[in-house]
Scaffold this active site. Structure first.
Site, mmCIF file in Angstrom:
data_model
loop_
_atom_site.group_PDB
_atom_site.id
_atom_site.type_symbol
_atom_site.label_atom_id
_atom_site.label_comp_id
_atom_site.label_asym_id
_atom_site.label_seq_id
_atom_site.Cartn_x
_atom_site.Cartn_y
_atom_site.Cartn_z
ATOM 1 C CG ASP A 167 -2.238 -0.705 1.115
ATOM 2 O OD1 ASP A 167 -2.685 -0.508 -0.138
ATOM 3 O OD2 ASP A 167 -2.755 -1.270 1.934
ATOM 4 C CG ASP A 170 -8.687 20.086 7.315
ATOM 5 O OD1 ASP A 170 -8.642 19.234 8.230
ATOM 6 O OD2 ASP A 170 -8.553 20.183 6.260
ATOM 7 C CD GLU A 195 -3.964 14.718 4.508
ATOM 8 O OE1 GLU A 195 -4.441 14.932 5.538
ATOM 9 O OE2 GLU A 195 -3.711 13.632 4.099
ATOM 10 C CB THR A 220 -19.508 18.571 -0.261
ATOM 11 O OG1 THR A 220 -18.868 18.377 0.836
ATOM 12 C CG2 THR A 220 -20.890 18.796 0.139
ATOM 13 N NE ARG A 221 -14.509 13.023 -3.609
ATOM 14 C CZ ARG A 221 -14.182 12.992 -5.059
ATOM 15 N NH1 ARG A 221 -14.952 12.954 -6.177
ATOM 16 N NH2 ARG A 221 -12.920 12.866 -5.414
ATOM 17 C CG MET A 222 -16.506 20.989 -0.964
ATOM 18 S SD MET A 222 -16.612 22.083 -2.489
ATOM 19 C CE MET A 222 -18.308 22.307 -2.548
ATOM 20 C CB SER A 223 -13.444 20.905 4.431
ATOM 21 O OG SER A 223 -12.126 21.034 4.066
ATOM 22 C CG ASP A 252 -5.839 -1.570 7.042
ATOM 23 O OD1 ASP A 252 -6.301 -1.785 5.702
ATOM 24 O OD2 ASP A 252 -5.237 -0.613 7.399
ATOM 25 C CG ASP A 283 -7.261 -4.460 1.905
ATOM 26 O OD1 ASP A 283 -7.479 -4.196 0.946
ATOM 27 O OD2 ASP A 283 -6.776 -3.665 2.945
#
Lengths: 621, 692
Positions: free
Chosen positions: B317, B354, B358, B391-394, B528, B532
């Site tokens: 991975d 956040d 990241e 939404t895949r944003m903040s 994990d 998988d």
């Protein structure tokens, strides 16, 4: 060793190297069913054979069917030969039995031994052909096996190669097709050409009765002759070795001159050497074939040089007695006992090495008369299991078996499940390979131990009876007949089986050991000096020959089947390459070490101690 | 010290090889293991034991008859017994550490009381009464009564009893961290657990059995090697047994000397059969498993460890294995007509709340590179907009300003909804960053895209060298990532892996493994998640992370208690080392026979064929001293090689050809030469002590 001997070995080897690739490539094409330059001429014949015998050309056999076909083929051949040998006296037409020999000469035990001997490609001869066999027996009963057993050997080798070259396959080829192709495309053309050259070189080919001539001294001598050339070429080419005459290739009719002598030893090695290339070609990497060739060559050359050197250095007792053993321009020097003056030490030791490397067994001199070390070379060659080029096919499959054992240990040493030519070597393969090693060892050592100590009846000594004492003879216990020399006159009961040896002591032991090694290894050469034509030696020898042949072939076919069913593992840097010098060294190491360790005690009590007795080197402990 | 070495150091908290307690226990065990039923499992040693019994009998008879060679027979007998004992000792030593570990594990298996829930009513039952499907409750201080899956709640759990790691771990319902293991202890909060294993089949039970080696099954290569060794033993048995009739012949032929005694024959046989490898074979296997254990990996079978050594393809991975888990912001790229400073400012605002690594890295980058200080959310009247899967944003909502950051497509949709559009230049920037292996995050304010944040995967130090080693060993490394192909290719190039699988789904992983396997390759992978599990099961070596789900742990054939995916690489090395040790010692053992023949054969036929003395190249003193020296050497070499068997032969990644040459030289050629001086020394010592 002499310059002459050295050059002979090198020239001979050079020709073998030159033959290997073209012949090997040709055989690869033949067994893959591809077209060769002989295709147009011989294909109709091949098709005809299939039609007559009802062989389905495209049928693919699993290893079990392949093995059954091989066994059936051999069994039928053996029974046929036995019957024909016993009835040879009745087959007496068209000049095929001019001497009128019959069943009296061919006793049941001898016929059994002989039938097994020729079926297994051994060609051990416990009889004197001139006085025992009719021309018919020579040309049909025995000669068919010179072809059949050779073709069988090649078929088995090809089947094993297919085990490596195929992936996830059920079958390993078609036994009938393989043997037919081996016979028609490989053996037949070479034998045809070779036979004609032999005749041109002075080997007789006729059906005339033996001629009685008056020698210069005025004595009467019977000159045996017959269809020799046709027998001679296939005897060499098929690594059979069964001679037309008792003296085998030392007889001037079998082997008239040095040119024919060279052709004979070339004929012995050409197919086994070529098959190494065939192997490489069929598995898709000719270097793999050359690696096997390299290992065989190194062992052959070493043996040839040692044997030549040992014979050239001669017997120290001669030197002590003031007899000159150095080579001069007019004298060969060394040990010439048991060698033909025509061939000398060079051609004789080369012949001895070649014939025992390959499981041929033809001889042009008497190995029994070699110095202990010189005689050790042929003996050790045979004990390796006939893998130094070896018999047609047999040499290759034997060597591949050692490669499997070697690769298994080497594979572990590099930290991977061992693989050879992309095939994983696992439990089953190791099991089968070890089975072969231990059965062959048990056979050689066991029978040698038996014959070094048995007596019929226990504690008996040798006795002879002439016709006048037939009544006394009848009083002997029945067991005594087990070591009675067949058709001897006067009747000869040897008692202890050690009495059959020509010499006592360590040399006598070597004679017995050599006999069972030769029989088990399907070599067929005799150390000479042993009287083998008694029921004891006929029967034990027969068992040794059958065990040596079939207990090797069947496990190897099982390996072929198991390998063919496997996937092919792609090569990577982690794979230990089997076309490298390291592998060649490893393979040689395994062959030498496994056999040396198995047979060291026996060899120590035979040729090794004899050598030290002859040349004392140091104060013992 | 780079990160990988650091983990290695941590995981090698191993006990020393020869700890006194283990040593003492092993000495005792060695005698217990003389039980013929135990020895019979090892054909080579069984032959030695039978030989010992025979010479013991001969000794007793000799003592009663007052034979003059009792001293010799006695010594041979003693050393033959020692040969068996030494082999037993080696095995006991190898088992020692596992047993010690098992003892401490058993302590964790105390009889706890479980609080079982039946139709919502709690009842107290003994832990062993729990069955698969039962449900129980755990509160702080409670031991987890049985293996199970958290179906409700979240808790921190102390798993040190099993992993040895003292830091508590989080276990929660749903997701990939739902598995709890019996014997561990809940430290905080309440969880409801559904039992997944019956008593006796639990993880702890399996672990105890594994470390004790109770269920140890021979691995395929070990079986094949045993067959080879048994075969050789039989061959040598033939060679020795037939030597008796050969000797009879020779004695008769030479009319001198006598047939060597049975004692001498047994001595020769034991010297010839591969006792060195035969005695150490099982120790090597157990020690290999143990070494895996020392790395805190639980191998469910030795077969898996052995298969690891054979692996051709390694699926790793990306996240956590090849790269450090978190991406970091490395640059801000402004859209046309926007100042870089403004992008940084908006990006920082969007990331203030956040808490992901990241997000933190964006704040830090803005501060360090542009001097923009962190601001307080409340004083700005800012409202945080959380990241959702839809939404895949903040971002944040400030009065009149809607600032968002997120994947290019999501932000494009966001500005388009408000009447804006994405400039082609911005799209180019996004593509360029992807191509370079970064992750682009677009930043927008209302209907305008301000620019792009460049996040970068940080490849762990030392990985490239590791992969180079792998390549030298012939192992292909494949990076698995959910990233798009462009990003994946760039990281793959940076990390130096051979191949990558981008935008990987569980189905794709499975298909990739099947494809590799159909080409005859062996595949190893780590995983994990529950998704998988099929791939872990399909792989030849599947290492599940201990933090993973129960399904994953059951599908794999190894569990990494540290949950450190890099360890797969070490397991591969251990697997290889295990095979190499076996191969090398086999070679050594067989090569030794040459010297033993040279010592014993001349001694056996001392009177019959004095000429054979020429083979006595090292000039051993007399027949008895020569035979004894060989027997003693044969026994002592087992002890001398125990450390090697337990540690494994030294291994440096190299091509097969190099390794073979090296090992052939050391163990093959060395094995032929080494015994000569050793036997010579023993011979002189025996003579000096008056024992022969």
């Amino acid at each position: 060793m002499s310059v002459n001997g050295f050059l002979q070995i090198l020239i001979y080897f050079g020709i073998i190297v030159a033959i290997t690739k073209p012949l090997g490539a040709f055989m690869a094409k033949v067994f893959e069913g591809e077209k060769t330059f002989l295709y147009r001429i011989l294909r109709p014949l091949e098709r005809m054979v299939y039609r007559i015998c009802g062989i389905k050309e495209d049928e693919d056999m699993p290893w079990t069917t392949y093995a059954i076909a091989m066994l059936a083929f051999s069994a039928v051949g053996m029974v046929l030969t036995y019957v024909l040998l016993r009835t040879q006296g009745m087959i007496n037409f068209a000049g095929l039995n001019p001497q009128g020999v019959g069943a009296k000469e061919m006793t049941p035990d001898l016929a059994l031994n002989t039938a097994a001997s020729f079926t297994t490609n051994t060609n051990w001869q416990n009889y004197v052909p001139e006085t025992t066999l009719s021309y018919f027996s020579n040309m049909v009963s025995l000669a068919i096996h010179n072809w059949m057993s050779a073709a069988t050997g090649m078929a088995i080798a090809i089947a094993l190669i297919r085990g490596f070259s195929r992936k996830s396959a059920k079958g390993i080829g078609n036994f009938w097709v393989d043997t037919v192709r081996a016979t028609i495309y490989v053996l037949l053309p070479i034998a045809l050409v070779g036979g004609v050259i032999f005749i041109a070189g002075g080997v007789p080919q006729n059906f005339l009765p033996y001629q009685v001539v008056t020698t210069l001294e005025g004595a009467k001598q019977t000159i045996a002759q017959g269809p020799v050339a046709s027998q001679e070429i296939i005897k060499m080419l098929g690594t059979n070795g069964g001679g037309f005459f008792n003296a085998n290739s030392a007889h001037p009719f079998e082997n008239p001159n040095n040119f024919i002598n060279l052709l004979q030893i070339l004929a012995i090695f050409c197919i086994p050497a070529g098959l190494t290339y065939t192997f490489g070609k069929m598995v898709g990497n000719t270097k793999q074939g050359w690696a096997i060739f390299g290992a065989m060559s190194a062992m052959f050359l070493t043996g040839a040089f040692v044997c030549n050197a040992a014979e050239q250095s001669g017997n120290p007792y001669f030197a002590k007695a003031g007899i000159m053993t150095e080579q001069t321009t007019t004298q060969p020097g060394g040990n010439m006992e048991g060698k033909e003056m025509r061939f000398g030490i060079g051609a004789s030791t080369l012949f001895a090495t070649v014939t025992t490397d390959a499981s041929c067994g033809a001889v042009n001199g008497m190995h029994d008369s070699y110095t202990p070390l010189g005689g050790l070379v042929p003996l050790f060659n045979i004990l390796t299991g006939e893998v130094i080029f070896g018999g047609v096919g047999a040499g290759l499959y034997g060597m591949l078996m050692f490669a499997i054992i070697g690769v298994f240990i080497a594979g572990l040493m590099v930290g991977r499940t061992p693989e050879y030519i992309g095939k994983k070597i696992e439990k089953f393969e190791v099991q089968m390979a070890m089975l072969v090693v231990l059965i062959l060892a048990a056979c050689i050592l066991g029978f040698t131990a038996m014959s070094a100590n048995t007596s019929y009846p226990p504690g008996a000594t040798a006795v002879t009876f002439d016709d006048k004492h037939a009544a006394d003879e009848a009083k002997l216990p029945p067991l005594a007949s087990w070591n009675h020399v067949n058709t001897s006159s006067p009747s000869n009961y040897l008692g202890a089986t050690t009495n059959n040896t020509n010499n006592g002591g360590a040399h006598g032991f070597s004679e017995i050991l050599y006999m069972y090694a030769s029989a088990t290894g399907n070599n067929g050469s005799a150390f000479a000096g042993i009287t083998g034509n008694t029921p004891h030696y006929n029967v034990t020898g027969m068992i040794a020959m059958l065990v040596g042949r079939f207990f090797m072939i069947i496990p190897l076919l099982a390996i072929a089947g198991s390998l063919a069913a496997k996937k092919r593992v792609p090569e990577s840097l982690g794979t230990f390459s089997t076309d490298s010098g390291t592998f060649v060294a490893l393979l040689i190491g395994v062959v030498i070490l496994v056999n040396a360790l198995t047979f060291f005690p026996a060899l120590a009590l035979g040729p090794i101690v004899e050598h030290f007795q002859m040349t004392p080197t140091r104060k013992p402990i | 010290m780079n990160e990988i070495e650091a983990t290695n150091q941590r995981s090698r908290k191993s006990t020393k090889l020869f700890e006194p307690t283990i040593l003492v226990r092993a000495c005792k065990e060695a005698f217990f293991k003389l039980d013929p039923r135990t020895v019979a499992k090892n054909p080579v040693m069984f032959v030695v034991e039978v030989g010992s019994v025979v010479t013991t009998f001969l000794l007793i008879r000799g003592l009663m008859e007052h034979n003059k060679d009792n001293l010799f027979v006695g010594q041979v007998t003693v050393w033959l017994w020692f040969t068996v004992l030494f082999a037993n000792f080696a095995e006991a030593m190898a088992e020692g550490r596992g047993k010690a570990q098992a003892d401490s594990l058993r302590k964790a298996k105390t009889d706890t009381i479980a609080r079982r829930l039946v139709n919502g009513v709690e009842e107290r039952v003994a832990a062993p009464a729990l069955r698969k499907g039962d449900i129980y409750v755990c509160e702080p201080g409670d031991f987890v009564a049985a293996d199970g899956e958290v179906i409700e709640g979240i808790a921190s759990v102390d798993e040190s009893a099993i992993t040895g790691e003292s830091a508590p771990v989080i276990r929660e319902s749903g997701g990939d961290r739902s598995a709890v293991t019996g014997g561990t202890r809940v430290l905080s909060d309440r969880i409801v657990v559904r039992v997944t294993s019956n008593p006796g089949e639990s993880f702890l039970d399996r672990m105890i059995a594994l470390v004790e080696g109770a269920q140890r099954q021979k691995t395929p290569n070990e079986i094949a090697l045993s067959i080879l060794l048994s075969g050789l033993t039989i061959v040598f048995l033939f060679a020795t047994v037939t030597l008796v009739p050969f000797a009879h012949y020779s004695v008769r032929a030479a009319s001198a000397g006598e047939v060597p005694s049975i004692t001498v024959m047994v001595a020769l046989l034991v010297c010839l059969i591969p006792t060195t490898i035969g005695g150490l074979l099982s120790a090597i296997g157990i020690a290999g498993m143990d070494r895996v254990m020392q790395h805190n990996v639980l191998a469910m079978s030795g077969k898996a460890v052995e298969a690891a050594g054979d692996v051709n393809t390694l699926l790793l991975d990306k996240t956590g294995t090849i790269t450090i888990g978190n991406r970091q912001a490395t640059a801000f790229h402004p859209a046309p007509g926007v100042k870089e400073q403004d992008v940084a400012d908006a990006a920082q605002l969007a990331s203030l709340a956040d808490e992901t690594p990241e997000g933190r890295s964006v704040v830090v980058l803005a501060k360090e590179k542009y001097g923009i200080r962190e601001r307080d959310m409340e004083s700005l009247h800012a409202e945080f907009v959380e990241f959702t899967a839809q939404t895949r944003m903040s971002g944040v909502d400030l009065p009149g300003r809607k600032i968002r950051k997120g994947a290019g497509q999501s932000i494009q949709r966001f500005v388009e909804e408000q009447g804006g559009s994405m400039a082609p230049q911005v799209r180019e920037i996004i593509e360029r960053i992807s191509k370079e292996g970064g992750t682009p995050l677009a930043v927008a304010e209302n209907d305008r895209i301000l620019g792009v944040i460049q996040l970068k995967d940080i490849v762990k130090g030392g990985m490239k060298a590791r992969f180079d080693q792998m390549r030298a060993m012939g192992i292909k490394t494949v990076m698995i990532t959910g990233d798009n192909p462009l990003t994946a290719a760039a990281i793959a190039a940076e990390a130096g892996v051979d191949d990558y699988l981008a935008e990987a789904t569980p189905e794709m992983k499975l298909a990739y493994i099947r494809n590799e396997q159909s080409g005859g390759r062996l595949v190893a992978m780590t995983g994990d998640g529950t998704n998988d599990a099929p791939a872990l099961a399909q792989a030849d070596v599947g290492v599940a992370m201990n933090t993973g789900t129960q399904a994953a742990k059951e599908a794999g054939n190894m569990v990494d208690l540290d949950s450190n995916p890099t360890k797969l690489i070490e397991i591969v090395e251990i697997g290889k080392q295990m095979l190499m040790t076996r191969g090398s010692l086999t070679t050594f053992s067989i090569a030794n026979d040459v010297a033993k023949y040279f010592a014993i054969i001349p001694a056996m036929f001392f009177v019959t064929y004095p000429e054979l003395g020429a083979l006595n190249v090292i000039r051993l003193t007399n027949p008895h001293s020569a035979i004894l020296a060989a027997v003693i050497f044969n026994a002592l070499i087992i002890v001398a090689l125990i450390p090697l068997a337990l540690r494994g032969v030294s291994y440096k990644p190299a091509s097969a050809a190099q390794i073979l040459r090296k090992n052939l030289l050391i163990y093959g050629v060395g094995g032929i030469i080494a015994p000569f001086p050793c036997i010579w020394i023993i011979d002189r010592a025996l003579v000096a002590m008056g024992l022969a």
